[in-house]
Write a protein that holds these residues in place. Structure first.
Motif, PDB file in Angstrom:
ATOM      1  N   ASN B  87       6.777  -5.353  -5.653  1.00  0.00           N
ATOM      2  CA  ASN B  87       7.630  -4.392  -4.935  1.00  0.00           C
ATOM      3  C   ASN B  87       9.119  -4.716  -5.075  1.00  0.00           C
ATOM      4  OD1 ASN B  87       5.728  -2.486  -3.284  1.00  0.00           O
ATOM      5  ND2 ASN B  87       4.845  -4.519  -3.121  1.00  0.00           N
ATOM      6  N   ARG B 113       8.297  -1.977 -11.030  1.00  0.00           N
ATOM      7  CA  ARG B 113       7.221  -1.900 -12.007  1.00  0.00           C
ATOM      8  C   ARG B 113       6.033  -1.085 -11.492  1.00  0.00           C
ATOM      9  NH1 ARG B 113       6.171  -5.320 -16.420  1.00  0.00           N
ATOM     10  NH2 ARG B 113       4.065  -4.823 -16.997  1.00  0.00           N
ATOM     11  N   LYS B 114       5.775  -1.204 -10.203  1.00  0.00           N
ATOM     12  CA  LYS B 114       4.609  -0.508  -9.643  1.00  0.00           C
ATOM     13  C   LYS B 114       4.749   1.012  -9.796  1.00  0.00           C
ATOM     14  CE  LYS B 114       3.798  -0.731  -5.112  1.00  0.00           C
ATOM     15  NZ  LYS B 114       3.199  -1.222  -3.855  1.00  0.00           N
ATOM     16  N   SER B 199       8.002  -5.333   4.202  1.00  0.00           N
ATOM     17  CA  SER B 199       7.187  -4.203   3.742  1.00  0.00           C
ATOM     18  C   SER B 199       7.452  -2.936   4.540  1.00  0.00           C
ATOM     19  CB  SER B 199       5.709  -4.565   3.819  1.00  0.00           C
ATOM     20  OG  SER B 199       5.387  -5.024   5.127  1.00  0.00           O
TER      21      SER B 199
END
Lengths: 100, 281
Positions: B87, B113-114, B199
């Motif tokens: 993330n 990247r995700k 998060s």
């Protein structure tokens, strides 16, 4: 506890004490076949994010968690999916997640 | 501060892979990710071996940063687009690091990247070679970096934002549940810190939440907008992600990242440590 909720004992985890560790271990599937490269998210019983790993080329993933109810949510370019797992104690708890 | 100045979308990135003056850089902890496929044309920076001094516990110094960017073929005039796994933890860390050494034209690829992979965008394994440059860095901008004495002095006066998971905050764990447990001698958190896991600032695809959502998240957690803020985690990478949300997206003026974070604070002799959720009293 025993029966259909019993941990799958067939998984061998080297170096992990499965008499004390609560391991959530499984595979991600798409159209019936394992898929690697899925982002697998561990959510607690309130839906809060706890951890994320990427599934191996064979679709495998693993979390070291605590006993309790967990949601495993997988994101993949072919789709998303999730599964619930109720880990009532230490051991290896197997789970499969299908994405579509 | 507007979002367009600090973030680019995956769609914009794919359209600008070959744009002159734009350099894509992948920053990861797991450097095998890059070898398995990277954004076409992107170079790699290894968070551990290239951004950290290999002897002392500190960053590479100014000359070291100049040598690194020169060797990667990045010039002072280039716009650097950072992305990575986890993330964007380490990409956000590198973003903060580029700012620390005065490189203003740097942006994060939103979702990292995700998001790129989930969108099914192209990756390749081509070896990327860029001609060396002669990069010149500035002195560290210490207005965005906090050290331990400043953190101890901030207890009860500044906002301290602990962005680790609740189990790390309470002292049950010393590292995220999927990583090796390492280094700090004691578990717990800095007294008066609020716990807002990193998060919370991200959507499940890794992109940042909207400004309105971010304001609500930090406001509800008790972040006092009239005070200065120090963010920390375990080693300073997740707190770079939150530093980015507070300083770059929400435009809070005085926000520092404490890169020593819990691995330093939790090993100090004589400093106060609080256990538990911090909500009992």
């Amino acid at each position: 506890m025993s029966g259909c909720g019993a941990p799958d004992q067939s998984v061998v985890l080297e170096g992990v004490d499965t008499t004390t560790e609560t391991v959530l271990s499984g595979k991600v599937f798409a159209e019936g076949a394992p898929v690697g490269g899925a982002y697998v998210r561990l959510l607690d019983s309130t839906g809060e994010f706890t951890a994320e790993v990427v599934s191996s080329p064979e679709g495998d993933f693993r979390f070291y968690a605590a006993p309790g109810d967990w949601t495993i949510r997988a994101l993949h370019r072919s789709g998303n999916g999730q599964a619930l797992v109720s880990a009532q104690g230490p051991g290896v708890h197997a789970v499969e997640v299908a994405v579509a | 501060m507007s979002r367009e100045n600090v973030l680019v979308s995956a769609a914009w990135s794919e359209e600008n892979l070959e744009a002159p003056g734009v350099v894509f850089v992948e920053v990861d902890e797991d450097t095998t990710a890059y070898e398995g496929g990277h954004i076409p044309g992107a170079v790699r920076i290894d968070w551990k071996t290239e951004l950290q001094d290999q002897v002392r516990r500190d960053f590479v110094d100014r000359a070291g940063f100049e040598a690194l960017l020169s060797a990667k073929g990045i010039s002072n005039d280039d716009t650097v687009i950072l992305y990575g796994g986890n993330n964007n933890w380490f990409a956000a860390y590198a973003y903060w690091y580029f700012k620390l050494y005065g490189h203003d034209a740097v942006k994060l690829l939103d979702g990292g990247r995700k998001k790129w992979e989930l969108d099914g965008r192209p990756l390749d394994k081509d070896v990327v070679e860029r001609a060396a440059t002669s990069y010149s860095a500035k002195d560290q901008d210490l207005s965005i970096r906090a050290f331990r004495d400043e953190v101890v002095a901030a207890i009860g006066t500044k906002n301290l934002v602990d962005v680790r998971s609740p189990d790390e905050f309470s002292g049950k764990l010393l590292a995220p549940a999927h990583l090796p447990q390492e280094q700090a001698q004691r578990g717990g958190h800095i007294p008066s810190a609020i716990n807002v896991p990193w998060s919370k600032a991200a959507n499940e695809d890794g992109t940042f939440r909207s400004d309105e959502e971010l304001k609500a998240i930090y406001g509800d957690a008790g972040l006092d907008g009239s005070k200065n803020t120090i963010a920390y985690c375990r080693i300073g990478e997740r707190s770079s992600h939150t530093w980015f949300a507070l300083h770059e997206l929400l435009g809070h003026e005085d926000v520092k990242n404490y890169d020593g974070s819990w691995t330093e604070y939790g090993s100090l002799v004589g400093v106060p440590v609080e256990l538990g959720s911090g909500k009992e009293g």
